[in-house]
Design a protein around this motif. Sequence first.
Motif, mmCIF file in Angstrom:
data_model
loop_
_atom_site.group_PDB
_atom_site.id
_atom_site.type_symbol
_atom_site.label_atom_id
_atom_site.label_comp_id
_atom_site.label_asym_id
_atom_site.label_seq_id
_atom_site.Cartn_x
_atom_site.Cartn_y
_atom_site.Cartn_z
ATOM 1 N N SER A 142 0.881 -1.060 0.172
ATOM 2 C CA SER A 142 0.162 0.182 -0.021
ATOM 3 C C SER A 142 0.696 0.992 0.279
ATOM 4 O O SER A 142 1.728 1.302 0.633
ATOM 5 C CB SER A 142 -0.434 0.341 1.013
ATOM 6 O OG SER A 142 -1.820 -1.438 1.428
ATOM 7 N N PHE A 196 -2.954 3.267 -0.242
ATOM 8 C CA PHE A 196 -3.569 2.540 -1.843
ATOM 9 C C PHE A 196 -3.133 1.732 -1.441
ATOM 10 O O PHE A 196 -2.105 1.216 -1.625
ATOM 11 C CB PHE A 196 -4.039 3.737 -2.235
ATOM 12 C CG PHE A 196 -3.852 3.297 -3.608
ATOM 13 C CD1 PHE A 196 -4.809 3.118 -4.070
ATOM 14 C CD2 PHE A 196 -2.708 3.299 -4.599
ATOM 15 C CE1 PHE A 196 -5.173 3.348 -5.509
ATOM 16 C CE2 PHE A 196 -2.825 2.716 -5.824
ATOM 17 C CZ PHE A 196 -3.948 2.778 -6.611
ATOM 18 N N LYS A 197 -3.821 0.294 -2.168
ATOM 19 C CA LYS A 197 -3.773 -1.071 -2.045
ATOM 20 C C LYS A 197 -2.852 -0.904 -4.025
ATOM 21 O O LYS A 197 -3.748 -0.664 -4.553
ATOM 22 C CB LYS A 197 -4.265 -2.422 -2.341
ATOM 23 C CG LYS A 197 -4.374 -2.243 -0.530
ATOM 24 C CD LYS A 197 -5.039 -3.435 -0.322
ATOM 25 C CE LYS A 197 -4.890 -3.365 0.784
ATOM 26 N NZ LYS A 197 -6.522 -4.818 1.148
ATOM 27 N N ALA A 198 -1.626 -0.727 -4.402
ATOM 28 C CA ALA A 198 -1.318 -0.855 -5.561
ATOM 29 C C ALA A 198 -0.790 -2.159 -5.779
ATOM 30 O O ALA A 198 -1.259 -1.862 -7.291
ATOM 31 C CB ALA A 198 0.587 0.251 -5.448
ATOM 32 N N ASP A 248 -2.434 -5.558 -5.017
ATOM 33 C CA ASP A 248 -3.443 -6.144 -3.900
ATOM 34 C C ASP A 248 -3.568 -7.450 -3.725
ATOM 35 O O ASP A 248 -4.086 -8.141 -4.509
ATOM 36 C CB ASP A 248 -4.935 -5.016 -4.077
ATOM 37 C CG ASP A 248 -6.302 -5.707 -3.177
ATOM 38 O OD1 ASP A 248 -6.052 -6.243 -1.476
ATOM 39 O OD2 ASP A 248 -6.926 -5.416 -3.194
ATOM 40 N N ALA A 297 -2.320 0.424 -13.164
ATOM 41 C CA ALA A 297 -2.742 -1.022 -12.673
ATOM 42 C C ALA A 297 -1.646 -1.718 -11.161
ATOM 43 O O ALA A 297 -2.326 -2.366 -10.257
ATOM 44 C CB ALA A 297 -2.873 -1.394 -13.985
ATOM 45 N N HIS A 341 -5.398 -4.801 -13.536
ATOM 46 C CA HIS A 341 -6.042 -4.074 -12.482
ATOM 47 C C HIS A 341 -6.775 -3.278 -10.818
ATOM 48 O O HIS A 341 -6.644 -4.336 -10.475
ATOM 49 C CB HIS A 341 -7.821 -4.028 -13.173
ATOM 50 C CG HIS A 341 -8.492 -2.583 -13.097
ATOM 51 N ND1 HIS A 341 -8.568 -1.776 -13.820
ATOM 52 C CD2 HIS A 341 -10.027 -3.178 -13.092
ATOM 53 C CE1 HIS A 341 -8.661 -0.643 -12.938
ATOM 54 N NE2 HIS A 341 -10.525 -1.417 -13.739
ATOM 55 N N GLN A 342 -6.014 -2.409 -11.094
ATOM 56 C CA GLN A 342 -6.277 -2.174 -9.553
ATOM 57 C C GLN A 342 -5.627 -2.997 -8.487
ATOM 58 O O GLN A 342 -5.648 -3.636 -7.541
ATOM 59 C CB GLN A 342 -7.357 -1.388 -9.489
ATOM 60 C CG GLN A 342 -7.873 -0.480 -9.926
ATOM 61 C CD GLN A 342 -9.436 -0.721 -9.128
ATOM 62 O OE1 GLN A 342 -10.561 -1.050 -8.906
ATOM 63 N NE2 GLN A 342 -10.554 0.737 -9.930
ATOM 64 N N GLY A 343 -3.985 -3.442 -9.428
ATOM 65 C CA GLY A 343 -3.308 -4.590 -8.556
ATOM 66 C C GLY A 343 -4.218 -6.338 -8.155
ATOM 67 O O GLY A 343 -3.294 -6.564 -7.149
ATOM 68 N N LYS A 344 -4.896 -5.903 -9.255
ATOM 69 C CA LYS A 344 -5.692 -7.510 -9.182
ATOM 70 C C LYS A 344 -5.499 -8.208 -10.654
ATOM 71 O O LYS A 344 -5.536 -7.681 -11.223
ATOM 72 C CB LYS A 344 -6.695 -7.866 -8.769
ATOM 73 C CG LYS A 344 -6.835 -7.069 -6.569
ATOM 74 C CD LYS A 344 -8.257 -7.660 -6.266
ATOM 75 C CE LYS A 344 -8.803 -7.302 -5.215
ATOM 76 N NZ LYS A 344 -9.555 -6.641 -4.580
#
Length: 247
Positions: free
Chosen positions: A16, A20-22, A24, A44, A221-224
């Motif tokens: 994070s 914010f989890k970059a 995840d 992402a 996307h969004q760390g996943k």
Amino acid sequence: MTNTDFVLAIEDLTVSFDGFKAVDGLNLYVDKNELQVVIGPNGAGKTTVLDLICGKTKAASGSIKFKGLELTNMVEHQIVRAGVGRKFQTPSIYENLSVFDNLEISYPKGRTVFGALMFKRTPEVKSRIHEIADMVYLADLLTTEAGLLSHGQKQWLEIGMLLIQDPELLMLDEPVAGMSVREREQTAELLNRICKDRSVIVIEHDMEFVKRIAHKVTVLHQGKIVSQGTMDHVQSDARVIEVYLGH
Ligand code: ADP
Ligand code: MG
């Protein structure tokens, strides 16, 4: 399925920045001789994943195993020595030195200061430099000052500087950004050759290029991970079109 054959096994990796989890809860596996491409929109977490693998960024939790070694407990130079090479987006070469000298500087000199002092330009070192220069399309430019190379040739030189260390895992962040069409084709050929002897992770946006090189594509996307598989699979995945390819 066992995961003992994976060169790289990332499990439940999280980091994070200011809450914010970059990255995840990421699980990512790379096989021996696999060329895996990571795609996804800006922000992402793609570069952050490479930063975590090479020890530049410390994980909040999770595991990164490289040939069974836990990389999250190691510092950057130990990770390099273990056999992980990483190319950043902007080439870090010595502009005022020749192509030959840049490659020679990158030749592994042993683990100790004494080893480095004893380093000699042996026939073995020279032939390795020529072999690598040939591989990265710079054989005719060995005496050229690196600063005079084209942008694409500088990228190739940096790839050569990594290859001369013979990493078992090579990671490249947007290697063809700013390259001409012909240089992109040559880079694809180069990567197809070098993954015969090692595993490779490439981050890239150029889908034509990705198509030419990828054994497997992971969409972040969004760390996943939102999708993973062959190029055809991810390209037709509605989720991928929604978050990335549709834009
Ligand atoms: P990508 O490479 O997929 O474009 P990044 O991994 O560079 O994305 O960034 C993911 C997110 O993490 C972005 O929101 C970025 O601003 C943030 N980020 C990356 N590195 C850091 C850092 N060292 N400190 C703070 N925020 C960071
Ligand atoms: Mg990036």
